[in-house]
Structures are given as C-alpha cells and as structure tokens.
Design a protein around this motif. Structure first.
Motif, PDB file in Angstrom:
ATOM      1  N   GLY A 203       0.827  -1.199   0.000  1.00  6.31           N
ATOM      2  CA  GLY A 203       0.000   0.000   0.000  1.00  6.31           C
ATOM      3  C   GLY A 203       0.858   1.243   0.000  1.00  6.31           C
ATOM      4  N   THR A 204       0.226   2.379  -0.132  1.00  3.37           N
ATOM      5  CA  THR A 204       0.953   3.646  -0.153  1.00  3.37           C
ATOM      6  C   THR A 204       1.077   4.261   1.227  1.00  3.37           C
ATOM      7  OG1 THR A 204      -1.093   4.866  -0.611  1.00  3.37           O
ATOM      8  CG2 THR A 204       0.194   4.085  -2.508  1.00  3.37           C
ATOM      9  N   ARG A 205       0.288   3.818   2.187  1.00  5.63           N
ATOM     10  CA  ARG A 205       0.384   4.326   3.552  1.00  5.63           C
ATOM     11  C   ARG A 205      -0.196   3.291   4.514  1.00  5.63           C
ATOM     12  NH1 ARG A 205      -4.527   7.491   4.982  1.00  5.63           N
ATOM     13  NH2 ARG A 205      -6.032   7.231   3.284  1.00  5.63           N
TER      14      ARG A 205
ATOM     15  N   ILE B  67      -3.624  -4.769  18.709  1.00  8.59           N
ATOM     16  CA  ILE B  67      -2.790  -3.891  17.881  1.00  8.59           C
ATOM     17  C   ILE B  67      -3.287  -4.039  16.446  1.00  8.59           C
ATOM     18  CG2 ILE B  67      -0.470  -3.318  17.137  1.00  8.59           C
ATOM     19  CD1 ILE B  67       0.573  -4.624  19.690  1.00  8.59           C
ATOM     20  N   ARG B  68      -3.752  -2.952  15.861  1.00  9.34           N
ATOM     21  CA  ARG B  68      -4.366  -2.975  14.523  1.00  9.34           C
ATOM     22  C   ARG B  68      -3.461  -2.276  13.521  1.00  9.34           C
ATOM     23  NH1 ARG B  68     -10.570  -1.524  14.022  1.00  9.34           N
ATOM     24  NH2 ARG B  68     -10.602  -3.697  14.792  1.00  9.34           N
ATOM     25  N   ILE B  69      -3.207  -2.938  12.400  1.00 11.29           N
ATOM     26  CA  ILE B  69      -2.428  -2.372  11.293  1.00 11.29           C
ATOM     27  C   ILE B  69      -3.339  -2.306  10.071  1.00 11.29           C
ATOM     28  CG2 ILE B  69      -0.439  -2.663   9.784  1.00 11.29           C
ATOM     29  CD1 ILE B  69      -0.436  -4.473  13.079  1.00 11.29           C
ATOM     30  N   GLU B  70      -3.498  -1.130   9.499  1.00 11.97           N
ATOM     31  CA  GLU B  70      -4.350  -0.911   8.341  1.00 11.97           C
ATOM     32  C   GLU B  70      -3.526  -0.304   7.207  1.00 11.97           C
ATOM     33  OE1 GLU B  70      -8.512   0.561   9.480  1.00 11.97           O
ATOM     34  OE2 GLU B  70      -7.278   1.256  11.162  1.00 11.97           O
ATOM     35  N   ASP B  71      -3.890  -0.643   5.980  1.00 11.24           N
ATOM     36  CA  ASP B  71      -3.232  -0.058   4.810  1.00 11.24           C
ATOM     37  C   ASP B  71      -4.279   0.216   3.741  1.00 11.24           C
ATOM     38  OD1 ASP B  71      -3.571  -2.373   2.990  1.00 11.24           O
ATOM     39  OD2 ASP B  71      -2.115  -3.367   4.291  1.00 11.24           O
ATOM     40  N   ASP B  72      -3.857   0.882   2.667  1.00  6.22           N
ATOM     41  CA  ASP B  72      -4.755   1.201   1.550  1.00  6.22           C
ATOM     42  C   ASP B  72      -4.430   0.380   0.316  1.00  6.22           C
ATOM     43  OD1 ASP B  72      -2.331   2.308   0.982  1.00  6.22           O
ATOM     44  OD2 ASP B  72      -3.103   4.291   0.400  1.00  6.22           O
ATOM     45  N   GLY B  73      -3.855  -0.796   0.516  1.00  5.80           N
ATOM     46  CA  GLY B  73      -3.493  -1.659  -0.592  1.00  5.80           C
ATOM     47  C   GLY B  73      -4.671  -2.450  -1.132  1.00  5.80           C
ATOM     48  N   PRO B  74      -4.387  -3.485  -1.936  1.00  5.70           N
ATOM     49  CA  PRO B  74      -5.468  -4.266  -2.547  1.00  5.70           C
ATOM     50  C   PRO B  74      -6.205  -5.166  -1.570  1.00  5.70           C
ATOM     51  CG  PRO B  74      -3.338  -5.199  -3.098  1.00  5.70           C
ATOM     52  CD  PRO B  74      -3.059  -3.921  -2.389  1.00  5.70           C
TER      53      PRO B  74
ATOM     54  N   ARG C 131      -6.173 -11.737  13.253  1.00  8.95           N
ATOM     55  CA  ARG C 131      -7.407 -11.652  12.476  1.00  8.95           C
ATOM     56  C   ARG C 131      -7.195 -10.738  11.279  1.00  8.95           C
ATOM     57  NH1 ARG C 131     -10.427 -11.213  17.704  1.00  8.95           N
ATOM     58  NH2 ARG C 131     -10.468  -8.950  17.351  1.00  8.95           N
ATOM     59  N   LEU C 132      -7.677 -11.192  10.118  1.00  6.66           N
ATOM     60  CA  LEU C 132      -7.592 -10.409   8.892  1.00  6.66           C
ATOM     61  C   LEU C 132      -8.973  -9.890   8.535  1.00  6.66           C
ATOM     62  CD1 LEU C 132      -5.268 -12.686   6.717  1.00  6.66           C
ATOM     63  CD2 LEU C 132      -4.621 -10.911   8.345  1.00  6.66           C
ATOM     64  N   GLY C 133      -9.030  -8.669   8.062  1.00  7.96           N
ATOM     65  CA  GLY C 133     -10.296  -8.068   7.663  1.00  7.96           C
ATOM     66  C   GLY C 133     -10.070  -6.963   6.654  1.00  7.96           C
ATOM     67  N   GLU C 134     -11.102  -6.192   6.426  1.00  8.51           N
ATOM     68  CA  GLU C 134     -11.050  -5.082   5.472  1.00  8.51           C
ATOM     69  C   GLU C 134     -11.105  -3.771   6.246  1.00  8.51           C
ATOM     70  OE1 GLU C 134     -13.504  -3.269   1.615  1.00  8.51           O
ATOM     71  OE2 GLU C 134     -14.059  -5.191   2.520  1.00  8.51           O
ATOM     72  N   SER C 135     -10.179  -2.882   5.950  1.00  5.21           N
ATOM     73  CA  SER C 135     -10.107  -1.606   6.642  1.00  5.21           C
ATOM     74  C   SER C 135     -11.221  -0.679   6.165  1.00  5.21           C
ATOM     75  CB  SER C 135      -8.737  -0.953   6.405  1.00  5.21           C
ATOM     76  OG  SER C 135      -8.700   0.342   6.961  1.00  5.21           O
ATOM     77  N   GLU C 136     -12.023  -0.203   7.096  1.00  7.77           N
ATOM     78  CA  GLU C 136     -13.086   0.725   6.746  1.00  7.77           C
ATOM     79  C   GLU C 136     -12.553   2.131   6.504  1.00  7.77           C
ATOM     80  OE1 GLU C 136     -15.981   0.590   9.818  1.00  7.77           O
ATOM     81  OE2 GLU C 136     -16.575  -1.493   9.432  1.00  7.77           O
ATOM     82  N   ARG C 137     -11.446   2.470   7.124  1.00  3.82           N
ATOM     83  CA  ARG C 137     -10.909   3.817   6.989  1.00  3.82           C
ATOM     84  C   ARG C 137     -10.048   3.971   5.749  1.00  3.82           C
ATOM     85  NH1 ARG C 137      -7.458   5.296   9.922  1.00  3.82           N
ATOM     86  NH2 ARG C 137      -7.959   7.523  10.092  1.00  3.82           N
TER      87      ARG C 137
ATOM     88  N   GLY D  48      -9.465   1.319   3.369  1.00  2.00           N
ATOM     89  CA  GLY D  48      -9.950   0.528   2.246  1.00  2.00           C
ATOM     90  C   GLY D  48      -9.128  -0.682   1.895  1.00  2.00           C
ATOM     91  N   GLY D  49      -7.968  -0.883   2.556  1.00  2.00           N
ATOM     92  CA  GLY D  49      -7.126  -2.032   2.248  1.00  2.00           C
ATOM     93  C   GLY D  49      -7.287  -3.146   3.270  1.00  2.00           C
TER      94      GLY D  49
END
Length: 434
Positions: free
Chosen positions: A345-347, A361-368, A416-422, A424-425
C-alpha cells in the motif's frame, strides 16, 4: 428432553458446578424430610394428642355437675383443667391463634370436629389452651396446658437437621475444594503453556487427575522438544548455508560491477530468505514474557519505520497499562505486518487498544487487501496469494503472516484479517489475551 434453556442459569466454573451438585441433593433431602416431618409429626401427633384431650373435656362436661360445680370438682383437679365461669356476652365470637403457629390449625380443626358444643377456642401462646362453652345461662372457659395437645419443642428436629446439614455441607466443601484444586492447577498450567509461559506443575490429586497431569507434562515436553529440534535444525541449515554464501560474495567481489550487481542482489535475497526461515522457526519462544508497555513498544517501531522514510502513522491509542509480552517476538511480528502494509500500500496506520481482557494492535493499509475466501489460506506458512498481492512487490516466501500468527498464538492470542473501513485495504488485528 432438552435442557438447553437451563444452561444460561447454571454456573460456568468448576467450583460453582461442584457446589451446585453438592447442595442440590442436600436441599432436596431437607425439603423432603421437612414435608414428611410436618405431615407425620405436626399433623399426626397433634391430632392424636388433641383427641385424647377432647375425651377428657367430654368426661368433665358429661359428669352431670352444674357450671359452678365443675371447677370445684375432684375430676377437674385430677384432669388438671381449670374452669372459670363468665357471662355469655363475654365469650369470643371466633377461634383465634397466632399466624405462625403451625400446629394450631390442626388443634382447632380437631376440637371443632370432636366437640360439637364448643363455642370458640383460643391459642394465645405456647403455654395454655382456652376452650369456651355456652352452658345454660352462662359461659364456661376451660383452660389446660398447651403441651397436652402439641408436642413440646417441635422445632428441634428442624433446627438439628438444618444445623448438621450446614455443618456437613461446609465439611464437604473443604474436602471438595481439595479435590478440585489439582484440576484447577492443571487448567492453569495448560492455559499458561498455551500462552507461551512455562510454570511449575506436578501431578497431584486423585488417580485420574494424576494421569491427566502426567499426560500433560509429557505432551508439553514433546512439544518443547519438537520446537527446539526444529529451531536447531534450521539454525544448522542456516549456518551451513552462510559459508557458501560468503564464498559467493568473495567471488562476486572480483567481477565487474555490471555483472556483479544482479548476482549480489540474488545473494542478498538468499540471506533474507534464510533469516525468514529462522524467524519462523524461533517464533516467540526464545525469550520469557516480561511486563511491557505496548504503546511505547508500538511507538518505537513506528518511529523506526518513519526514520527510514516509510509512510507509517501511529493512530489512536486507548487504555493504559502493561502486558506480559515477549518484546522481541512482538517486535518481529509488528515489523512483518507493517512491512507488508507499506509494501503493498501507499500508507499504513497502527493503533493500539488495551482493555482489561485483551490487547489489540491494529495495522491498516490502503493496498489491494486479501479476499475473504483467501484469508485463512494467507495465514498458512509459505502461502503466496498472487491475485491479492503482487508478487513483484516482494520476494518473500509467504512467512510474514505465519510468523505473526505463531507469535500471537505463543502469547495466547490470535491474528485476524479483515477489510479496513478507513483506508480501504487490509486490516490486521494482533490480539493478545491478558
């Protein structure tokens, strides 16, 4: 018959269920004995004594003496019945008794059945009985001892029963607690081992519990031995591979720069792959848990990524406190997860939430991201999801998520894997139980 409706109301702990099993038959037995005692003693004995007293009253009233002569007669003195004359208008209209007097109801009912001429009956206390009769132009009150129609101290059996039942219940509770303590110790040892901690445990208690404890100790030893052998094997392989890799580096250093750079990149990739294998083999078992501030740990890791120019931001932070963690293992897991986030992702954004029961501890990205159908597969070792993640962006062997999952499980948690609402990745939650 299904008893699922009863499960929400039942105790969940072993101690609670054991106490329920202990108290249920005791309380049931006490209720049965109490009911039988009331029916047999209060009712049967009281009716029998009342019938005897009613016959004595009949004998006194049928003696042929006048109302004024009955109280002075020798028969009244022998029967120990005192007689008192009183006006007819002074006679009570109804029977009376105390509301909590259990035997009074049987006494009143039996006297009214056996003495049709009885006008009223009073049971003011546990000492006397007053019988009122209307004879000729005046009233008559007969008084005698209450013990002649009711058993003395009828509550003693109930008091003894409740006292000894409570005493035996307390004794049984302490005995039961000693029997359940080895099971609790075994459960604590198993739970600690599941969270990556090793606590001292030795089998104790009954034969079955000792057998289960011995089986647990053998299982724990086999698992620890297997982990140690796996680590030693991969460490040996890594050590053996480093020697030819070093020779390759020396050989490449003598080549021209144009031919040397691609080959040096391949050698660097080989070293990185070896390090990934070692990280996966070690997992989180090489250190012992220690009190750690998760917020400070995550903040340092994010600062290190920011220092090398990676687009990582430390987001929200909820809760304060320390958690028993293996800092090296958690650091390795977070570095893998954040590295994946900024690679695909880009961020990326990292947040921490600390509650009384768990650390997240949550890690979110804007990747695919990763499709839901492939998330379980992505957590397996050596899994490469080419459709979800562009393989050209990374040359790993698919151990990043597997290493993080292994470290989370070593802490008694999960990944746990999921989809980031903020963003989008992909959203990855590293959850560790406290």
């Amino acid at each position: 018959m299904s008893f699922r409706w009863l499960k929400p109301y039942m105790p969940r702990s072993l101690y609670g269920r054991a106490i329920a099993i202990l108290l249920l038959p005791v309380i049931t037995l006490m209720l049965v004995v109490s009911i039988v005692f009331v029916q047999r003693h209060f009712e049967g004995v009281t009716k029998q004594m009342t019938r005897t007293a009613s016959r004595e009253v009949e004998v006194l009233l049928d003696s042929g003496l006048g109302p004024s002569e009955i109280g002075q007669s020798r028969l009244a003195r022998n029967l120990r019945i005192s007689v008192e004359e009183m006006p007819l208008d002074a006679l009570p209209a109804d029977d009376s008794r105390r509301w909590y007097d259990f035997t009074a109801g049987y006494v009143i009912a039996e006297f009214n059945r056996l003495l049709p001429m009885l006008h009223a009956l009073e049971l003011p206390d546990d000492q006397v009985v007053h019988l009122y009769f209307a004879m000729q132009d005046e009233g008559l009150r007969l008084t005698f001892d209450r013990r002649r129609v009711s058993a003395s101290n009828p509550h003693q059996l109930l008091v003894y029963m409740f006292f000894f039942a409570a005493l035996m219940t307390v004794i049984a509770y302490f005995y039961l607690r000693n029997q359940l303590r080895p099971i609790t110790r075994l459960a604590n040892a198993a739970q600690a081992f599941g969270r990556g901690r090793h606590i001292d445990y030795w089998p104790s208690g009954s034969t079955e519990v000792r057998a289960a404890g011995a089986a647990f100790i053998d299982m724990r030893a086999r698992i620890e031995r297997q982990i140690e052998q796996r680590t030693l094997m991969l460490s040996g392989v890594s050590h053996d591979l480093r020697t030819p890799i070093t020779r390759l580096k020396l050989a490449l250093s003598m080549l021209d720069a144009e031919d040397r750079e691609p080959m040096e990149q391949d050698v660097a990739d080989m070293e990185r792959l070896i390090n990934e294998f070692l990280d996966f083999a070690r997992g989180a078992q090489e250190t012992t848990p220690e009190p750690t501030d998760p917020q400070a740990l995550v903040a340092r890791i994010v600062e290190e990524f920011q220092r090398v120019g990676k687009p990582v931001r430390f987001g929200s932070c909820e809760g304060q406190g320390v958690v028993a963690l293996r800092p090296g293992g958690v650091r390795r897991a977070l570095e893998n997860l954040i590295g994946n986030a900024v690679r695909y992702g880009t961020r990326a954004e990292v947040s921490v939430q600390l509650t009384d029961r768990a650390l997240r501890i949550r890690i979110e990205d804007d990747g695919p991201g990763i499709p839901q159908a492939q998330r379980e597969e992505a957590l397996k070792p050596f899994a490469r999801l080419d459709e979800a993640r562009n393989q050209n962006l990374g040359t790993g062997v698919g151990l990043g998520l597997a290493i993080a999952m292994d470290i989370a499980r070593a802490h008694g948690g999960t990944l746990r894997l999921g989809e980031s609402e903020r963003l989008g990745g992909l959203q990855v939650d590293l959850v560790i139980g406290r």
